[in-house]
Scaffold this active site. Structure first.
Site: not given
Length: 214
Positions: A10, A85
């Site tokens: 990201h 994550e």
């Protein structure tokens, strides 16, 4: 005929600027203005490829990063929990320096072998390897060829790359650098994974590449 996986970290967030830990939906920062630019520049450069699918972490920074390309080429975002994550447990929202002061022994143990050690109430590297491997298996079973976008996070992507290369998952920090908005390209063919590039950022402007990131 081959399957090409594009692992995209990201874009920039407030945490990636400072090095703080964030991994769960309860601690889910969005992209900064620069992070949005990174996502748009990735889309501008890679939109010409014939994309088959996009698999994306459920965290908003990953969704925001995937959207420009997906909207440009008409792809649906396939949200997968396995791409989230690492969960940092009690260390969510903390900076490494503060963790070292408050949890020194646990922190050193985790840094030494994150595959089998976890932050308090958090996840081990091997846990991330297992859940992300399920997503990769789904992709291989669903798509025999074509370009697949996978938008995820720093630790998760490095752990997936370790798994594909046969590297000890506990060494993911030691083997791959993965700055924000970097893409790593892996071809899955009959002879196994073939790496075409790791941590590439040539799609970003010089200004965005110059920004500090962790």
């Amino acid at each position: 005929m081959c399957l090409m996986l594009y692992f995209l970290r990201h874009g920039q967030t407030a945490y990636s600027k400072t090095g703080g830990y964030c991994g769960t939906p309860e601690n889910d920062p969005g992209l900064t203005a620069e992070g949005i630019e990174m996502a748009e520049e990735f889309a501008d450069v890679y939109r010409s490829l014939p994309w088959r699918a996009a698999y994306v972490s459920p965290l908003q920074r990953a969704i925001q990063t995937a959207k420009p390309l997906c909207e440009a080429v008409g792809l649906k975002l396939e949200i997968r929990q396995g791409l989230q994550e690492i969960g940092y447990g009690l260390w969510e929202g903390m900076h490494p320096n503060d963790i070292d002061r408050q949890y020194h022994d646990l922190y050193v143990r985790w840094l030494t072998d994150p595959a089998w050690n976890a932050p308090p109430n958090g996840e081990r590297g091997i846990d991330i390897a297992r859940r992300s491997a399920a997503v990769l298996e789904e992709i291989e079973h669903t798509h025999s060829d074509g370009n697949i976008l996978i938008v995820s996070h720093k630790a998760t992507i490095r752990i997936m790359l370790c798994s594909l290369m046969g590297i000890d998952v506990g060494r993911y920090r030691d083997r791959f650098e993965m700055p924000v908005a970097a893409v790593s390209i892996v071809e899955l063919g009959s002879r196994g994974p073939l790496f075409h590039g790791i941590g590439l950022r040539s799609h970003l402007s010089e200004y965005l590449r110059s920004l500090p990131c962790t």
